[in-house]
Enzyme design. Structure first.
Site, mmCIF file in Angstrom:
data_model
loop_
_atom_site.group_PDB
_atom_site.id
_atom_site.type_symbol
_atom_site.label_atom_id
_atom_site.label_comp_id
_atom_site.label_asym_id
_atom_site.label_seq_id
_atom_site.Cartn_x
_atom_site.Cartn_y
_atom_site.Cartn_z
ATOM 1 N N LYS A 1 -12.265 8.120 -57.800
ATOM 2 C CA LYS A 1 -12.482 9.368 -57.052
ATOM 3 C C LYS A 1 -12.941 10.459 -58.021
ATOM 4 O O LYS A 1 -13.762 11.302 -57.698
ATOM 5 C CB LYS A 1 -11.201 9.814 -56.335
ATOM 6 C CG LYS A 1 -10.792 8.973 -55.150
ATOM 7 C CD LYS A 1 -11.714 9.069 -53.947
ATOM 8 C CE LYS A 1 -11.602 10.342 -53.180
ATOM 9 N NZ LYS A 1 -12.426 10.314 -51.945
ATOM 10 N N TYR B 1 -7.923 4.033 -57.966
ATOM 11 C CA TYR B 1 -8.323 4.985 -56.924
ATOM 12 C C TYR B 1 -8.597 6.377 -57.507
ATOM 13 O O TYR B 1 -9.707 6.903 -57.355
ATOM 14 C CB TYR B 1 -7.270 5.006 -55.802
ATOM 15 C CG TYR B 1 -7.455 6.113 -54.805
ATOM 16 C CD1 TYR B 1 -8.418 6.039 -53.801
ATOM 17 C CD2 TYR B 1 -6.666 7.265 -54.872
ATOM 18 C CE1 TYR B 1 -8.583 7.077 -52.883
ATOM 19 C CE2 TYR B 1 -6.824 8.299 -53.958
ATOM 20 C CZ TYR B 1 -7.785 8.202 -52.978
ATOM 21 O OH TYR B 1 -7.950 9.227 -52.083
HETATM 22 N N1 LIG Z 1 -4.987 10.514 -46.512
HETATM 23 C C1 LIG Z 1 -4.665 11.431 -47.410
HETATM 24 O O1 LIG Z 1 -3.521 11.915 -47.477
HETATM 25 C C2 LIG Z 1 -5.717 11.923 -48.380
HETATM 26 C C3 LIG Z 1 -5.375 12.856 -49.356
HETATM 27 C C4 LIG Z 1 -6.360 13.312 -50.231
HETATM 28 C C5 LIG Z 1 -7.668 12.843 -50.107
HETATM 29 N N2 LIG Z 1 -7.959 11.917 -49.154
HETATM 30 C C6 LIG Z 1 -9.352 11.483 -49.034
HETATM 31 O O2 LIG Z 1 -9.669 11.591 -47.666
HETATM 32 C C7 LIG Z 1 -10.659 10.649 -47.292
HETATM 33 C C8 LIG Z 1 -10.187 9.894 -46.064
HETATM 34 O O3 LIG Z 1 -9.138 9.114 -46.495
HETATM 35 P P1 LIG Z 1 -8.081 8.213 -45.784
HETATM 36 O O4 LIG Z 1 -8.041 6.984 -46.595
HETATM 37 O O5 LIG Z 1 -6.865 8.958 -45.602
HETATM 38 O O6 LIG Z 1 -8.632 7.940 -44.388
HETATM 39 P P2 LIG Z 1 -9.252 6.768 -43.621
HETATM 40 O O7 LIG Z 1 -8.848 5.409 -44.089
HETATM 41 O O8 LIG Z 1 -8.908 7.150 -42.252
HETATM 42 O O9 LIG Z 1 -10.810 6.994 -43.874
HETATM 43 C C9 LIG Z 1 -11.607 6.330 -44.780
HETATM 44 C C10 LIG Z 1 -12.713 5.661 -43.988
HETATM 45 O O10 LIG Z 1 -13.682 5.159 -44.891
HETATM 46 C C11 LIG Z 1 -14.176 3.970 -44.322
HETATM 47 N N3 LIG Z 1 -14.811 3.115 -45.313
HETATM 48 C C12 LIG Z 1 -14.191 2.400 -46.294
HETATM 49 N N4 LIG Z 1 -15.103 1.693 -46.965
HETATM 50 C C13 LIG Z 1 -16.319 1.972 -46.422
HETATM 51 C C14 LIG Z 1 -17.633 1.544 -46.702
HETATM 52 N N5 LIG Z 1 -17.882 0.653 -47.665
HETATM 53 N N6 LIG Z 1 -18.639 2.037 -45.956
HETATM 54 C C15 LIG Z 1 -18.398 2.915 -44.942
HETATM 55 N N7 LIG Z 1 -17.164 3.349 -44.642
HETATM 56 C C16 LIG Z 1 -16.127 2.884 -45.368
HETATM 57 C C17 LIG Z 1 -12.945 3.313 -43.734
HETATM 58 O O11 LIG Z 1 -13.271 2.298 -42.793
HETATM 59 C C18 LIG Z 1 -12.214 4.491 -43.145
HETATM 60 O O12 LIG Z 1 -12.532 4.672 -41.792
HETATM 61 C C19 LIG Z 1 -10.894 9.805 -48.502
HETATM 62 O O13 LIG Z 1 -12.026 10.264 -49.184
HETATM 63 C C20 LIG Z 1 -9.650 10.046 -49.344
HETATM 64 O O14 LIG Z 1 -9.925 9.850 -50.703
HETATM 65 C C21 LIG Z 1 -7.021 11.453 -48.285
#
Ligand SMILES: NC(=O)c1ccc[n+]([C@@H]2O[C@H](COP(=O)([O-])OP(=O)(O)OC[C@H]3O[C@@H](n4cnc5c(N)ncnc54)[C@H](O)[C@@H]3O)[C@@H](O)[C@H]2O)c1
Length: 385
Positions: free
Chosen positions: A151, A147
């Site tokens: 990223k 991951y």
């Molecule tokens: N959650 C955290 O604490 C956190 C911290 C730092 C960064 N992030 C970043 O924030 C963003 C959201 O993350 P999350 O995982 O928390 O939320 P999340 O799972 O709610 O959002 C990710 C979304 O991406 C969609 N997705 C996955 N594969 C896909 C594809 N092939 N095509 C279209 N859509 C697709 C998923 O269905 C989901 O709705 C990500 O980029 C993650 O790297 C999150």
């Protein structure tokens, strides 16, 4: 998908997820058109003015269709951040790297002038202690898992694409990347339900690491404001201030990971654990859990209790300065606590109602003692060498 293509249109990849949907609702208030692009619809009803397109960023044709007529893309979609997802290397690579390539290519081909990428702390953090780090830190050369590695590749692609000439000499693509801390807020779907299930099932019996280890979090609405500010700061009106730049984003208040969750544990009526384990032992436990998942996962893809990455993300000090975001984006985090999160869970029937049966408690205690005895025993040959 019905979108009014007059006026400003924002496309949010991963818009079906918790953060993407929250961002969409905030953008809607600025009288913009918003299109959510995701493989799954949001869990909440779509307000008027927000369109949903069920599509996959791995499919270039679908991405091309989505970016037509868009003024700014928020690229949020990603895969593999926590739990068992972390172990699916192929999908992580395809979504995070090839997916991002598709978005960038489509932006250039269809003259989308701005893109804000949602990155993560983990592009520079891999388990080493970082205090008050800033954006001058280099990318981690070797990532412990897929991951953060993917990223990191995606963030580099995004920032490298900054300044790319758009098709038909329609200006250049302006990009920026935000690196948020762990997200929290009412209705958060990734971390909080899992934590609450551990609390309710009596699994949250111990904490680990040093009591003075510090990490950071960001309230979803602070992060929404950072995204809107970054998109603004890519415009001429803001002298393209954020162009080609990464920014760390948090609430700006480093805190011990477990202490951060104390109000949630106690707010739901449970006692905060008093047992503290060394981080090395917990890491080993996570390693063994991953090994078991590797063997059993093909038949039964269970949710590992903890992975090694999760252990160091929660137990090793790492926090970053938000000075650059304050100065260049005008980012000013508001003060939030976990009260709205507690109320959100309470409103859905969570919270301690009666004491757990003593038999269930005893069985759980035995399981936990046996698991840790296995970890300790597995250390013995190493110690004896
Ligand atoms: N959650 C955290 O604490 C956190 C911290 C730092 C960064 N992030 C970043 O924030 C963003 C959201 O993350 P999350 O995982 O928390 O939320 P999340 O799972 O709610 O959002 C990710 C979304 O991406 C969609 N997705 C996955 N594969 C896909 C594809 N092939 N095509 C279209 N859509 C697709 C998923 O269905 C989901 O709705 C990500 O980029 C993650 O790297 C999150």
């Amino acid at each position: 998908m019905e979108v009014n293509r007059t006026g400003r249109t924002f496309l949010i990849t991963g818009g079906g997820g918790y953060f993407g949907f929250r961002l969409a609702c905030a953008l809607l208030k600025t009288s913009s058109n918003v299109v959510l692009f995701d493989v799954r619809p949001p869990s909440q009803e779509l307000p008027e003015g927000i369109a949903f397109m069920r599509a996959d960023i791995r499919d270039y044709t679908q991405v091309e269709e989505a970016v037509r007529g868009v003024n700014c893309v928020f690229h949020i979609a990603s895969y593999g951040m926590s739990g068992r997802e972390q172990l699916n290397r192929k999908l992580i690579e395809e979504v995070n790297v090839q997916g991002t390539e598709n978005i960038l290519r489509a932006c250039v081909a269809h003259r989308v002038p701005r893109l804000v990428y949602m990155s993560t702390y983990n592009v520079v953090f891999g388990g080493q202690e970082i205090k008050d780090g800033d954006e001058s830190l280099p990318y981690l050369p070797l990532h412990p898992d897929h991951y953060p590695r993917t990223k990191s590749i995606a963030e580099m692609q995004v920032l490298k694409a900054n300044g790319s000439p758009l098709n038909n000499s329609a200006g250049v693509l302006q990009t920026s990347a935000l690196r948020p801390a762990g997200i929290y807020g009412p209705g958060e779907e990734r971390h909080l339900p899992r934590i609450v299930s551990y609390i309710e099932n009596g699994i949250f019996r111990f904490v680990y690491g040093e009591p003075d280890s510090l990490v950071e979090f960001v309230h979803v609405d602070n992060l929404v404001s950072a995204h809107m500010l970054a998109a603004e700061a890519l415009t001429e009106k803001r002298q393209h201030r954020a162009t080609g730049q990464p920014y760390f984003i948090s609430d700006g208040r480093p805190v011990n990971n477990f202490e951060f969750f104390r109000p949630l544990v106690e707010g739901l009526g449970y006692s905060f654990p008093t047992l503290r384990l060394p981080i090395s032992l917990t890491y080993l436990f996570a390693f063994l859990t991953e090994m078991v998942h590797h063997i059993v996962g093909r038949i039964y893809n269970f949710q590992p209790l903890l992975t090694r990455t999760e252990v160091y993300k929660t137990g090793v000090t790492h926090y970053f300065s938000i000075r650059k975001a304050r100065e260049e984006l005008g980012y000013e985090p508001k003060l939030y606590d976990l009260e709205d999160v507690v109320q959100w869970f309470r409103g859905r029937g969570h919270g301690k109602k009666h004491s757990q049966s003593s038999i269930k408690k005893l069985i759980l205690d035995v399981v936990l003692v046996v698991a840790f005895a296995a970890v300790v025993l597995s250390c013995l040959p190493v110690v004896g060498q």
